[in-house]
Motif scaffolding. Structure first.
Motif, mmCIF file in Angstrom:
data_model
loop_
_atom_site.group_PDB
_atom_site.id
_atom_site.type_symbol
_atom_site.label_atom_id
_atom_site.label_comp_id
_atom_site.label_asym_id
_atom_site.label_seq_id
_atom_site.Cartn_x
_atom_site.Cartn_y
_atom_site.Cartn_z
ATOM 1 N N ASN A 3 1.413 -0.927 11.424
ATOM 2 C CA ASN A 3 2.655 -1.600 11.815
ATOM 3 C C ASN A 3 2.397 -3.019 12.322
ATOM 4 O OD1 ASN A 3 4.144 0.612 11.112
ATOM 5 N ND2 ASN A 3 4.432 1.363 13.197
ATOM 6 N N THR A 61 7.112 6.557 -3.741
ATOM 7 C CA THR A 61 6.933 5.605 -2.645
ATOM 8 C C THR A 61 5.759 4.675 -2.933
ATOM 9 O OG1 THR A 61 7.749 7.343 -1.185
ATOM 10 C CG2 THR A 61 6.783 5.429 -0.138
ATOM 11 N N LEU A 80 5.927 -4.707 11.381
ATOM 12 C CA LEU A 80 6.890 -3.788 11.997
ATOM 13 C C LEU A 80 6.695 -3.698 13.510
ATOM 14 C CD1 LEU A 80 7.137 -0.774 9.532
ATOM 15 C CD2 LEU A 80 8.742 -2.638 9.881
ATOM 16 N N ALA A 81 5.595 -4.251 13.980
ATOM 17 C CA ALA A 81 5.345 -4.235 15.415
ATOM 18 C C ALA A 81 4.663 -5.541 15.806
ATOM 19 C CB ALA A 81 4.469 -3.044 15.799
ATOM 20 N N ILE A 124 3.235 -1.643 1.036
ATOM 21 C CA ILE A 124 3.090 -0.691 2.135
ATOM 22 C C ILE A 124 3.636 0.678 1.754
ATOM 23 C CG2 ILE A 124 3.715 -0.162 4.538
ATOM 24 C CD1 ILE A 124 4.048 -3.698 3.668
ATOM 25 N N PRO A 130 4.416 3.945 3.632
ATOM 26 C CA PRO A 130 4.486 4.500 4.983
ATOM 27 C C PRO A 130 4.110 5.971 5.001
ATOM 28 C CG PRO A 130 6.682 4.282 4.073
ATOM 29 C CD PRO A 130 5.740 3.719 3.052
ATOM 30 N N ASP A 131 3.872 6.506 6.208
ATOM 31 C CA ASP A 131 3.444 7.907 6.305
ATOM 32 C C ASP A 131 4.537 8.879 5.873
ATOM 33 O OD1 ASP A 131 4.930 7.190 8.492
ATOM 34 O OD2 ASP A 131 3.603 8.074 9.982
ATOM 35 N N GLU A 132 5.803 8.447 5.977
ATOM 36 C CA GLU A 132 6.876 9.297 5.470
ATOM 37 C C GLU A 132 7.634 8.509 4.422
ATOM 38 O OE1 GLU A 132 9.578 11.042 8.445
ATOM 39 O OE2 GLU A 132 7.791 11.027 9.719
ATOM 40 N N ALA A 186 6.908 2.232 -5.545
ATOM 41 C CA ALA A 186 7.770 1.209 -4.938
ATOM 42 C C ALA A 186 6.938 0.164 -4.200
ATOM 43 C CB ALA A 186 8.757 1.864 -3.979
ATOM 44 N N ASN A 224 10.333 6.724 2.574
ATOM 45 C CA ASN A 224 11.562 6.192 3.158
ATOM 46 C C ASN A 224 12.405 5.447 2.133
ATOM 47 O OD1 ASN A 224 10.002 3.998 2.742
ATOM 48 N ND2 ASN A 224 10.153 3.172 4.787
ATOM 49 N N LEU A 225 12.471 6.002 0.930
ATOM 50 C CA LEU A 225 13.340 5.380 -0.075
ATOM 51 C C LEU A 225 14.761 5.896 0.136
ATOM 52 C CD1 LEU A 225 10.784 5.548 -2.947
ATOM 53 C CD2 LEU A 225 11.836 3.463 -2.101
ATOM 54 N N THR A 249 1.596 -5.274 9.293
ATOM 55 C CA THR A 249 2.593 -5.483 8.242
ATOM 56 C C THR A 249 3.896 -6.105 8.741
ATOM 57 O OG1 THR A 249 3.333 -3.206 8.545
ATOM 58 C CG2 THR A 249 1.727 -3.608 6.799
#
Ligand SMILES: Nc1ncnc2c1ncn2[C@@H]1O[C@H](COP(=O)(O)OP(=O)(O)O)[C@@H](O)[C@H]1O
Ligand SMILES: [Mg+2]
Lengths: 244, 322
Positions: free
Chosen positions: B47, B144, B52-53, B80, B82-84, B147, B86-87, B50
């Motif tokens: 995060n 994912t 996000l944090a 990226i 992500p771990d889950e 994407a 998220n599309l 990239t």
């Protein structure tokens, strides 16, 4: 140029995925109709539909935009698809502009549902459309930004709903559409002037039923200031709260 | 050149340092693994890199751009995962990919062509017409990844790419990662599967409690832990009964029978195989395999971090059940 491809696609996706979905379209139609009927039925004497128009248009926009944006944003944050947008090489201002534009367009569409109905019921000639459209647009912008403000402040979708009502109901009664601001108790009057809707309603009253009292240019300036201010605060909040 | 340079990067959430003065670099073209148990700070690090944090202190650069101040310039070159996944659940595979490409400013014609190609390459051509919400976990993860690479990123971040999905999809995903890397994409992946790091990575960093405890080339790390040389010999038929005789002839070698037709030899010194082979030839036993035994990355990890294997395993199973 490249950023605008992203902007346009975010806007179009939101329109397709959220705003133009059947439940929302019907909401956009039923709601203004319900308001119109309510006012027609409750008054003992025949009411002028035209007198009602500013109020019903404003309420349709207000209800169409505030909860829409806060609910869709909260939803995207929960499903984490919003992170995708933050990860894209797209300026945060432009991103938030794209997200708000969808709700603004939806609000504008909602505003014209009552106009369509009114056109059948009464003569709409003599309306000063230019300021009226400007006012509707700015009401849509400011209520959408209020929705954004709500979305940044909540975590759950139901909170977004509750919180939007917390703003909306006082606004309806204090904005001067149904009870003139001058006839409100003196201690409530300053609160009225804290709501952008009050200024938008005043423009609508001037241009539709010629009984506004603040003056159109002043109202526009104040609405613009609200829009710019709310947008800046919201983007700042997004930056601080969503990029943790 | 280094794709990613991280210097004393720190992220605090209240009293907790989720990333605590971490420094490392990822070289152009390598597969770099971030290995650590749950809650180690892997996702936090991704995060921070990239956008996000925001770091509490320290700095990171990607493709030369500062991750805190110039992130929008760095984002075009990164992908990226992500771990889950998220599309968008309500959109189909093709729409999802095309939308993601649009976020990177790719025009309509080009992005639809690329989306179609990726769906075919990932074995999702049929699924491309179904809404993402109806996909299996493995399909979701694959889409994912598709994407994340539709804009041809130079560096791809994958956060636990095979956690929680079926074995076949996991294997396919590892193969995809290798293929991407061969074509020149730098890979940064996090995992708590030691075998995954072992199979995929050129270099690994062990992260525990927000701190990097060790970084190194895989084979170097393994050599370091290896204190003795171990060779396992396998015989065509029998042979293990020669154990006592062997001990007598080679007193400096530790001999252990391993089943009836294999023997394991350990020695602090390099094992000279020639006299051993002569010994078996005299006894009339055929040696058809001599395997040099190396420690696993698992052993290396335990040795360096001091984390018990059991703990890693429990977490792995706990996570797998969810
Ligand atoms: N947004 C957050 N707020 C507070 N604590 C967080 C936040 N994100 C992560 N943490 C904490 O930071 C630590 C590292 O988390 P994470 O980076 O997700 O670990 P990993 O990905 O290695 O499993 C954990 O203890 C986690 O609870
Ligand atoms: Mg994680």
């Amino acid at each position: 140029m490249r950023s605008w491809i992203a902007f346009w696609n975010i806007l179009m996706k939101d329109m397709r995925n959220y705003y133009l979905k059947p439940p929302n379209i019907s909401w956009g139609i039923i709601f203004p109709v319900a308001w119109t009927l309510m006012f027609l039925l409750k008054s003992p004497t025949a009411v002028d539909v035209r007198e009602l128009l500013p109020g019903v248009m404003s309420l349709s926009v207000l209800f169409g935009t505030t909860s829409m944006l806060s609910v869709t944003l909260t939803f995207e944050r929960r499903s984490r698809s919003f992170e995708r947008l933050l990860l894209a090489p797209l300026d945060l201002n432009l991103l938030m502009l794209a997200k708000t534009s969808g709700a603004i367009v939806f609000g504008l569409i909602n505003a014209f549902v009552p106009v369509l109905f009114a056109a059948f019921l009464t003569d709409l000639s003599g309306i000063d459309w230019l300021p009226a459209l400007g006012a509707i647009f700015l009401i849509a912008v400011t209520s959408t930004l209020l929705g954004l403000f709500i979305a940044v402040s909540v975590k759950e979708i139901f909170e977004a709903q509750t919180f939007s009502n917390f703003f909306r109901f006082p606004m309806i009664f204090l904005c001067g559409l149904f009870i003139p601001v001058e006839s409100l108790p003196i201690f409530l009057q300053p609160i009225s002037y804290m709501f952008p809707l009050t200024y938008g309603a005043d423009i609508l009253k001037s241009s539709i039923s010629q009984n506004g009292h603040l003056g159109v240019p002043i109202n526009f300036l104040i609405l613009l200031a609200f829009a710019v201010g709310l947008f800046a605060v919201s983007v700042r909040n997004v930056k601080h709260k969503w990029i943790y | 050149m280094d794709s990613v340079e991280v210097n004393q990067l720190t992220k605090r959430y209240g009293d907790l340092a989720a990333a605590d003065h971490i420094s490392f670099s990822v070289r152009d073209g390598e597969i770099f693994g971030f290995l650590g148990p749950n809650g180690a700070g892997k996702t936090t690090t991704i995060n921070l890199l990239t956008g996000l944090a925001r770091p509490t202190s320290g700095s990171a650069r990607i493709a030369g751009f500062d991750c805190a101040t110039e992130i929008k310039k760095a984002q075009p070159v990164m992908g990226i995962v992500p771990d889950e996944s998220n599309l968008y659940e309500e959109m189909d595979g093709l729409e999802n990919l095309s939308f993601c490409a649009a976020l990177y400013g790719i025009g309509k014609e080009e992005r639809e062509k690329k989306a179609g190609e990726l769906l075919r390459q990932f074995g999702l051509a049929e699924a491309g017409k179904k809404p993402f919400g109806a996909y299996s976990k493995g399909m979701k993860r694959k889409l994912t990844i598709a994407a994340a690479i539709i804009h041809d990123p130079k560096i791809l971040f994958l956060d636990e790419p095979t956690t929680g999905i079926d074995v076949a999809s996991a294997r396919q995903i590892r193969e995809l990662i290798r293929t991407l890397n061969r074509k020149g994409t730098t890979i940064f992946l996090t995992t708590h599967y030691i075998e995954e790091a072992e199979r995929l990575c050129n270099r690994v960093a062990f992260i525990v409690g927000g701190t990097i405890v060790r970084i190194g080339q895989l084979d170097e790390l393994m050599r370091e832990v290896q204190q003795e040389n171990v060779v396992q010999l396998a015989f065509a038929n029998g042979g293990a009964e020669l154990e006592p005789a062997l001990r007598e002839s080679f007193p400096h070698v530790v001999v252990e029978a391993s089943g009836t037709d294999a023997i394991r030899l350990r020695s602090a010194l390099p094992l000279n195989l020639t006299p051993l082979m002569r010994f078996f030839e005299q006894k009339g036993v055929t040696v058809y395999e001599a395997r040099i035994m190396r420690p696993s990355l698992e052993e290396v990890f335990v040795k360096i971090t001091g984390i018990a294997l059991e703990k890693m395993k429990q977490e792995k199973e706990g996570k797998g059940k969810q």
